[in-house]
Design a protein around this motif. Structure first.
Motif, PDB file in Angstrom:
ATOM      1  N   LEU B  96       0.847  -1.204   0.000  1.00  0.00           N
ATOM      2  CA  LEU B  96       0.000   0.000   0.000  1.00  0.00           C
ATOM      3  C   LEU B  96       0.875   1.244   0.000  1.00  0.00           C
ATOM      4  N   PRO B  97       0.275   2.419  -0.288  1.00  0.00           N
ATOM      5  CA  PRO B  97       0.999   3.671  -0.059  1.00  0.00           C
ATOM      6  C   PRO B  97       1.289   3.804   1.443  1.00  0.00           C
ATOM      7  N   PRO B  98       2.099   4.804   1.816  1.00  0.00           N
ATOM      8  CA  PRO B  98       2.363   5.008   3.245  1.00  0.00           C
ATOM      9  C   PRO B  98       1.060   5.063   4.030  1.00  0.00           C
ATOM     10  N   LEU B  99       1.048   4.418   5.176  1.00  0.00           N
ATOM     11  CA  LEU B  99      -0.150   4.407   6.016  1.00  0.00           C
ATOM     12  C   LEU B  99      -0.463   5.817   6.500  1.00  0.00           C
ATOM     13  N   GLU B 100      -1.734   6.159   6.628  1.00  0.00           N
ATOM     14  CA  GLU B 100      -2.140   7.454   7.179  1.00  0.00           C
ATOM     15  C   GLU B 100      -2.012   7.412   8.705  1.00  0.00           C
ATOM     16  N   ALA B 101      -1.370   8.433   9.270  1.00  0.00           N
ATOM     17  CA  ALA B 101      -1.183   8.474  10.730  1.00  0.00           C
ATOM     18  C   ALA B 101      -2.522   8.433  11.470  1.00  0.00           C
ATOM     19  N   GLY B 146      -6.131  -2.192  13.373  1.00  0.00           N
ATOM     20  CA  GLY B 146      -6.277  -3.130  12.259  1.00  0.00           C
ATOM     21  C   GLY B 146      -7.632  -2.959  11.565  1.00  0.00           C
ATOM     22  N   ARG B 147      -8.689  -2.821  12.359  1.00  0.00           N
ATOM     23  CA  ARG B 147     -10.019  -2.637  11.780  1.00  0.00           C
ATOM     24  C   ARG B 147     -10.111  -1.337  10.984  1.00  0.00           C
ATOM     25  N   ALA B 148      -9.494  -0.280  11.530  1.00  0.00           N
ATOM     26  CA  ALA B 148      -9.544   1.011  10.839  1.00  0.00           C
ATOM     27  C   ALA B 148      -8.802   0.930   9.510  1.00  0.00           C
ATOM     28  N   VAL B 149      -7.635   0.277   9.522  1.00  0.00           N
ATOM     29  CA  VAL B 149      -6.867   0.138   8.276  1.00  0.00           C
ATOM     30  C   VAL B 149      -7.692  -0.646   7.254  1.00  0.00           C
ATOM     31  N   ALA B 150      -8.263  -1.752   7.703  1.00  0.00           N
ATOM     32  CA  ALA B 150      -9.044  -2.593   6.779  1.00  0.00           C
ATOM     33  C   ALA B 150     -10.240  -1.827   6.205  1.00  0.00           C
ATOM     34  N   ARG B 151     -10.848  -0.958   7.006  1.00  0.00           N
ATOM     35  CA  ARG B 151     -11.993  -0.181   6.529  1.00  0.00           C
ATOM     36  C   ARG B 151     -11.542   0.781   5.417  1.00  0.00           C
ATOM     37  N   HIS B 152     -10.376   1.410   5.628  1.00  0.00           N
ATOM     38  CA  HIS B 152      -9.904   2.362   4.619  1.00  0.00           C
ATOM     39  C   HIS B 152      -9.411   1.662   3.357  1.00  0.00           C
ATOM     40  N   GLU B 154     -10.369  -1.201   2.351  1.00  0.00           N
ATOM     41  CA  GLU B 154     -11.428  -2.086   1.852  1.00  0.00           C
ATOM     42  C   GLU B 154     -10.898  -3.480   1.596  1.00  0.00           C
ATOM     43  N   ARG B 155      -9.892  -3.872   2.385  1.00  0.00           N
ATOM     44  CA  ARG B 155      -9.373  -5.249   2.321  1.00  0.00           C
ATOM     45  C   ARG B 155      -9.536  -5.847   3.728  1.00  0.00           C
TER      46      ARG B 155
END
Lengths: 198, 198
Positions: B96-101, B146-152, B154-155
């Protein structure tokens, strides 16, 4: 890449030690520096109720030259922890019997840990009641303690020689993480965190 | 004797680093987990006013299995600090691109420190206003993140793969030591304490 740098970090795993609480002390008035033995200490999240060092915050002093003297800051030193082994060593270096924990304002005397003063920041001590404290760091030299030692030994030079003799043997400062009573005879379970050198 | 043991301890001296604050974020409501960029953060001794993690104390959770869930405990995690370098690495590991803080609830984004997540407990960060924070430790994996990342992304699988990819790259938790505002562009002076392995 950072990942490459990480390959060179040696991580020492978390580990556990056991020890014994052999003394509990508190100041009798908040303007006292010396502590007196008490039958038990009630550790609250704010520290030891009525003790000089109770509170989430305190005033900055000589140990924090980067803050204005008297500025309000996070405490980080609610609790002072010493060991009889190190008190013996300090006394030996000064040509004295083992130093009294109360002279230097200690709250908890924990026996059975080699060089207690070197337990790393982030170490947790758990007590049977459920109370726990987290180590913030080594206790730094303090003129109050030197003066108190000199007053008891009636040797004025101990005001200066105590801080030297006690360097890295003066125990730890800690904060309460979970409240509860502690008393002499308590088993102490010590959790050291993972360690590495940055 | 303890003194003999001390002879074998290698003490790495205290040192300083400089870095740059490039982002300040806060939760908009205390029931939010994700943080949003703000123009400046007012660091109080209690933490960031209005932020989910403000307070000297908090409730024990899954990270503290040794306390009853919900028990009142010392916070130790008022502030979450991440680095763009590590956010890049986590993103790279996930393809992915750099993760959003903000996705992982960070408050401060500090650029220019190699493997920020390894700054030891007791490290202090000073900001131009006089505000400072003290590092409590590495931020542990967290299902919220983890849930927040997956929501953004969409994986759904990122809920599980994020904690693995972010291990030891997820930044630090810290407490405020001295109050004051901080804002993007601030220079950060970092004081590492003496280090050793117990």
């Amino acid at each position: 890449m950072t990942r490459d740098l990480l390959d060179h970090v040696v991580i020492h795993p978390a580990k556990r030690l056991t020890a014994k609480l052999i003394g509990t002390l508190s100041t009798l008035r908040t303007d006292d520096f010396e502590t007196e033995p008490v039958e038990q200490l009630n550790l609250a999240l704010e520290g030891i109720s009525g003790d000089r060092h109770a509170g989430f915050t305190r005033e900055a002093g000589a140990r924090e030259p980067w803050y204005r003297r008297g500025a309000k800051m996070r405490s980080g030193r609610q609790i002072s922890i010493v060991s009889p082994e190190e008190l013996w060593e300090i006394g030996y270096a000064l040509g004295l019997p083992p130093l009294e924990a109360g002279w230097i304002g200690a709250n908890l005397v924990v026996e059975g840990v080699a060089r207690l003063s070197f337990l790393p920041a982030g170490t947790r001590m758990f007590f049977p009641s459920g109370a726990s404290v987290v180590v913030e760091g080594q206790n730094a030299p303090c003129r109050h303690a030197g003066r108190a030692v000199a007053r008891h030994t009636e040797r004025p030079s101990d005001e200066i020689s105590f801080p030297k003799a006690a360097k890295r043997l003066r125990g730890l400062v800690a904060s309460v993480e979970h409240a509860g009573p502690v008393l002499p005879g308590d088993a102490v379970t010590i959790h050291l965190p993972e360690q590495w050198i940055y």
